[in-house]
Motif scaffolding. Structure first.
Motif, PDB file in Angstrom:
ATOM      1  N   GLY A  29       0.819  -1.210   0.000  1.00  0.00           N
ATOM      2  CA  GLY A  29       0.000   0.000   0.000  1.00  0.00           C
ATOM      3  C   GLY A  29       0.846   1.251   0.000  1.00  0.00           C
ATOM      4  N   ARG A  30       1.895   1.252   0.818  1.00  0.00           N
ATOM      5  CA  ARG A  30       2.797   2.412   0.838  1.00  0.00           C
ATOM      6  C   ARG A  30       3.456   2.594  -0.522  1.00  0.00           C
ATOM      7  NH1 ARG A  30       4.489   0.505   6.045  1.00  0.00           N
ATOM      8  NH2 ARG A  30       6.321  -0.438   5.047  1.00  0.00           N
ATOM      9  N   PHE A  31       3.838   1.494  -1.151  1.00  0.00           N
ATOM     10  CA  PHE A  31       4.521   1.569  -2.449  1.00  0.00           C
ATOM     11  C   PHE A  31       3.611   2.146  -3.511  1.00  0.00           C
ATOM     12  CE2 PHE A  31       7.497   0.514  -5.668  1.00  0.00           C
ATOM     13  CZ  PHE A  31       6.786   0.030  -6.736  1.00  0.00           C
ATOM     14  N   PHE A  32       2.377   1.662  -3.558  1.00  0.00           N
ATOM     15  CA  PHE A  32       1.463   2.095  -4.602  1.00  0.00           C
ATOM     16  C   PHE A  32       0.913   3.499  -4.379  1.00  0.00           C
ATOM     17  CE2 PHE A  32       0.892  -2.561  -5.498  1.00  0.00           C
ATOM     18  CZ  PHE A  32       1.467  -2.503  -6.752  1.00  0.00           C
ATOM     19  N   ARG A  33       1.073   4.027  -3.159  1.00  0.00           N
ATOM     20  CA  ARG A  33       0.646   5.402  -2.926  1.00  0.00           C
ATOM     21  C   ARG A  33       1.675   6.401  -3.430  1.00  0.00           C
ATOM     22  NH1 ARG A  33      -1.504   3.344   1.987  1.00  0.00           N
ATOM     23  NH2 ARG A  33       0.440   3.863   3.076  1.00  0.00           N
ATOM     24  N   THR A  92     -11.099   7.322 -21.024  1.00  0.00           N
ATOM     25  CA  THR A  92     -12.049   8.300 -20.485  1.00  0.00           C
ATOM     26  C   THR A  92     -11.901   8.409 -18.972  1.00  0.00           C
ATOM     27  OG1 THR A  92     -13.623   7.864 -22.281  1.00  0.00           O
ATOM     28  CG2 THR A  92     -14.491   8.918 -20.317  1.00  0.00           C
ATOM     29  N   LEU A  93     -11.620   7.283 -18.308  1.00  0.00           N
ATOM     30  CA  LEU A  93     -11.401   7.322 -16.855  1.00  0.00           C
ATOM     31  C   LEU A  93     -10.134   8.103 -16.518  1.00  0.00           C
ATOM     32  CD1 LEU A  93     -12.372   3.730 -15.667  1.00  0.00           C
ATOM     33  CD2 LEU A  93     -13.575   5.872 -15.217  1.00  0.00           C
ATOM     34  N   PHE A  94      -9.105   7.988 -17.355  1.00  0.00           N
ATOM     35  CA  PHE A  94      -7.893   8.777 -17.149  1.00  0.00           C
ATOM     36  C   PHE A  94      -8.214  10.267 -17.191  1.00  0.00           C
ATOM     37  CE2 PHE A  94      -4.590  11.209 -19.427  1.00  0.00           C
ATOM     38  CZ  PHE A  94      -3.565  11.148 -18.499  1.00  0.00           C
ATOM     39  N   PHE A  95      -8.953  10.697 -18.208  1.00  0.00           N
ATOM     40  CA  PHE A  95      -9.300  12.109 -18.322  1.00  0.00           C
ATOM     41  C   PHE A  95     -10.249  12.548 -17.207  1.00  0.00           C
ATOM     42  CE2 PHE A  95      -8.148  11.134 -22.800  1.00  0.00           C
ATOM     43  CZ  PHE A  95      -7.086  12.011 -22.894  1.00  0.00           C
ATOM     44  N   PHE A  96     -11.080  11.632 -16.741  1.00  0.00           N
ATOM     45  CA  PHE A  96     -11.974  11.938 -15.630  1.00  0.00           C
ATOM     46  C   PHE A  96     -11.166  12.242 -14.370  1.00  0.00           C
ATOM     47  CE2 PHE A  96     -14.624  10.377 -12.019  1.00  0.00           C
ATOM     48  CZ  PHE A  96     -15.644  11.300 -12.123  1.00  0.00           C
ATOM     49  N   VAL A  97     -10.136  11.427 -14.100  1.00  0.00           N
ATOM     50  CA  VAL A  97      -9.304  11.646 -12.913  1.00  0.00           C
ATOM     51  C   VAL A  97      -8.491  12.932 -13.052  1.00  0.00           C
ATOM     52  CG1 VAL A  97      -7.367  10.720 -11.573  1.00  0.00           C
ATOM     53  CG2 VAL A  97      -9.222   9.218 -12.289  1.00  0.00           C
ATOM     54  N   VAL A  98      -7.973  13.219 -14.248  1.00  0.00           N
ATOM     55  CA  VAL A  98      -7.259  14.478 -14.478  1.00  0.00           C
ATOM     56  C   VAL A  98      -8.178  15.657 -14.205  1.00  0.00           C
ATOM     57  CG1 VAL A  98      -6.219  15.942 -16.265  1.00  0.00           C
ATOM     58  CG2 VAL A  98      -5.607  13.533 -16.124  1.00  0.00           C
ATOM     59  N   HIS A 318      -7.657   6.738  -8.634  1.00  0.00           N
ATOM     60  CA  HIS A 318      -6.274   7.058  -8.945  1.00  0.00           C
ATOM     61  C   HIS A 318      -5.377   5.818  -9.033  1.00  0.00           C
ATOM     62  CE1 HIS A 318      -2.197   8.774  -8.337  1.00  0.00           C
ATOM     63  NE2 HIS A 318      -2.663   9.673  -9.181  1.00  0.00           N
ATOM     64  N   PRO A 319      -5.457   4.851  -8.117  1.00  0.00           N
ATOM     65  CA  PRO A 319      -4.626   3.643  -8.282  1.00  0.00           C
ATOM     66  C   PRO A 319      -4.942   2.880  -9.562  1.00  0.00           C
ATOM     67  CG  PRO A 319      -5.474   3.799  -6.039  1.00  0.00           C
ATOM     68  CD  PRO A 319      -6.195   4.832  -6.845  1.00  0.00           C
ATOM     69  N   TRP A 320      -6.221   2.805  -9.934  1.00  0.00           N
ATOM     70  CA  TRP A 320      -6.592   2.090 -11.161  1.00  0.00           C
ATOM     71  C   TRP A 320      -6.027   2.792 -12.390  1.00  0.00           C
ATOM     72  CZ3 TRP A 320      -8.592  -2.635 -11.357  1.00  0.00           C
ATOM     73  CH2 TRP A 320      -9.204  -3.138 -10.206  1.00  0.00           C
ATOM     74  N   PHE A 323      -1.964   2.389 -12.210  1.00  0.00           N
ATOM     75  CA  PHE A 323      -1.355   1.065 -12.253  1.00  0.00           C
ATOM     76  C   PHE A 323      -2.047   0.084 -13.193  1.00  0.00           C
ATOM     77  CE2 PHE A 323      -0.691   2.750  -7.889  1.00  0.00           C
ATOM     78  CZ  PHE A 323       0.627   3.126  -8.081  1.00  0.00           C
ATOM     79  N   VAL A 324      -3.156   0.499 -13.804  1.00  0.00           N
ATOM     80  CA  VAL A 324      -3.842  -0.378 -14.762  1.00  0.00           C
ATOM     81  C   VAL A 324      -4.065   0.342 -16.092  1.00  0.00           C
ATOM     82  CG1 VAL A 324      -5.890  -1.754 -15.238  1.00  0.00           C
ATOM     83  CG2 VAL A 324      -4.981  -1.669 -12.909  1.00  0.00           C
ATOM     84  N   ILE A 325      -4.758   1.475 -16.052  1.00  0.00           N
ATOM     85  CA  ILE A 325      -5.175   2.125 -17.291  1.00  0.00           C
ATOM     86  C   ILE A 325      -3.987   2.674 -18.068  1.00  0.00           C
ATOM     87  CG2 ILE A 325      -6.447   4.098 -18.220  1.00  0.00           C
ATOM     88  CD1 ILE A 325      -8.542   3.613 -16.052  1.00  0.00           C
TER      89      ILE A 325
END
Length: 469
Positions: A29-33, A92-98, A318-320, A323-325
């Motif tokens: 969890g610390r690493f992925f944050r 689209t999820l990337f742009f949503f988070v931005v 944000h993690p998705w 680390f995925v999208i």
């Protein structure tokens, strides 16, 4: 006065119960944050894509992304290649988070102060305009001129990752400046996608999308808080925009900017609700239809709603995205057969000129003009040499540049464009980190490592900044 229960002396009851899996979850969890983790994964996936594209499995790798998949809803259907599903739907999820990050910065973060925000905004405008002009001057009237939007983009994950590699050498103000700049830069690139790379407009589809947006606004006014309902409406709006002639990723931008930054449950109300739960004695049976059970469920909802929708969605998505999208996008788009590229082609040289030279030049020049004209304030510890170095790092276009290249170019030119983007990003990263290493000092030599003690005094003129240095 009652004595506290023995079990509470060591604070064990003040945290969640521990399981064996927590010994794995906690360090991961610390690493992925950490933001640099996303950049590391992105770099590894990019290298893998390049290796596959230049291996005996190249044909299979490239053919994978052209496999078609679709959905049918009665008379309506949507069939896209796997690459188009990634670039049009998943991104689209990337742009949503931005967009969520921009909304949070505008309302709660660094961009809420106009004079502080104008430094990043001015730098972002320069970092978009100058590269585009240089690119067009190189290719005016030639094939490939339509790709001018590529050189306007900055990859936030890679920029933050490069800063992390330099550790304590980097002032906090540079991180804040580049993060704010990259957010504004991404939004500008998205607008370029909507305006410059759309198709003939379908006004009926646009009307359906507008109606969907009004429905979402009405749901918010009515106090509907079920995120799944908003997700379903967002998917319907995306389908309408997909058929409208505007690139469907714009849906993420619009919905992100519509997301509220106000929390539903105030801190005072949350504490009152939690006090009502704490009032029940230890050993209380929480099961069944009891008052204690109702208080506990109310506390659960209150704890969730004590965060604004923008914060909650950022925490979840944000993690998705990191680390995925983004790795999935890189894996599908970054593979370039090197044998089909030419370093000296006009297109590759124009991309190199725009990202490697145009980005830092535009960012530095417009930042200097904004401070000189007294419309922006510069933190004293954000020296001009650091702004120049940060401008070099912003030449790492990668994600957005590859995204726009996929919209702008035919299969004949796409490999040269991708190769130019990858080469320019590598040169920009190395140049930026080298300049920072040669011109800056570790944080501990200039100010305390505690962020609370950092000097955020603002210098309002180039001359004052020079004297203080």
């Amino acid at each position: 006065m009652d004595n506290p229960a023995p079990a509470s002396k060591d604070g064990k009851l003040q945290s969640m119960p521990k399981e064996l899996i927590d010994w794995v979850n906690k360090p991961l969890g610390r690493f992925f944050r950490i933001e640099t983790a996303a950049a590391g994964i992105l770099l590894a996936v990019t290298i893998l894509a390049m290796l596959l594209a230049n291996s005996p499995w190249s044909a299979q790798y490239l053919a994978l992304w052209q496999v078609e998949a679709g959905i049918n809803l009665g008379p309506f259907g949507l069939h896209l290649t796997l690459l188009e599903w990634i670039n049009d739907a998943v991104m689209t999820l990337f742009f949503f988070v931005v967009s969520l990050e921009l909304k949070r910065e505008l309302v709660l973060g660094e961009l809420r102060q106009p004079r502080q925000a104008m430094l990043s905004v001015s730098a972002a405008i320069g970092g978009m305009a100058v590269p585009a002009v240089l690119y067009l001057l190189m290719l005016w009237g030639a094939p490939g001129a339509h790709g001018w939007g590529m050189v306007m983009a900055t990859d936030t994950a890679f920029v933050i990752g490069c800063l992390a590699l330099l550790g304590r050498r980097i002032p906090v103000q540079l991180r804040v400046f580049l993060l704010s700049l990259a957010i504004v830069d991404d939004i500008g690139a998205i607008l370029v996608v909507a305006v410059g790379y759309g198709e003939a407009l379908n006004y009926q589809a646009l009307a359906l999308a507008a109606a969907g947006i009004m429905v979402i606004r009405g749901m918010a006014l009515l106090g509907i808080r079920n995120l799944m309902l908003y997700f379903l409406m967002g998917a319907a709006i995306w389908l309408a925009v997909e058929h409208s002639g505007i690139h469907p990723t714009v849906t993420g931008v619009v919905l992100g900017l519509m997301t509220p930054t106000l929390k539903w449950v105030s801190d005072a109300r949350l504490h009152q609700i939690l006090d009502a739960v704490i009032a029940h004695p230890p050993g209380q049976n929480w099961s069944g239809d009891t008052l204690a059970r109702m208080k506990l469920r109310t506390a659960e909802s209150a704890a969730r709603e004590a965060l604004s929708p923008v914060e909650r969605l950022e925490i979840v998505l944000h993690p998705w995205v990191g680390f995925v999208i983004m790795p999935l996008f890189a894996f599908a788009n970054a593979g370039v057969p090197v044998g089909e590229t030419n370093v000296t082609s006009p297109l590759t040289l124009a991309i190199l000129l725009g990202l490697v030279l145009g980005k830092p030049l535009g960012i530095f020049l417009f930042s200097w003009l904004a401070v000189k004209l007294n419309i922006a304030a510069r933190p004293v510890q954000l020296s001009w040499s650091l702004i120049a170095a940060g401008g070099c790092l912003c030449g790492i276009g990668f994600t957005m540049a590859l995204f726009i290249a996929g919209l702008a170019f035919s299969p004949i030119q796409i490999n040269e464009a991708k190769f130019g983007i990858l080469l320019a990003s590598a040169i920009s990263a190395l140049a930026g980190m080298l300049i920072i290493k040669l011109t800056s000092f570790p944080q501990s030599l200039t100010y305390s490592s505690s962020e609370e003690s950092v000097d955020f005094t603002f210098d309002q003129s180039p001359q004052r900044g020079k004297n203080k240095r």
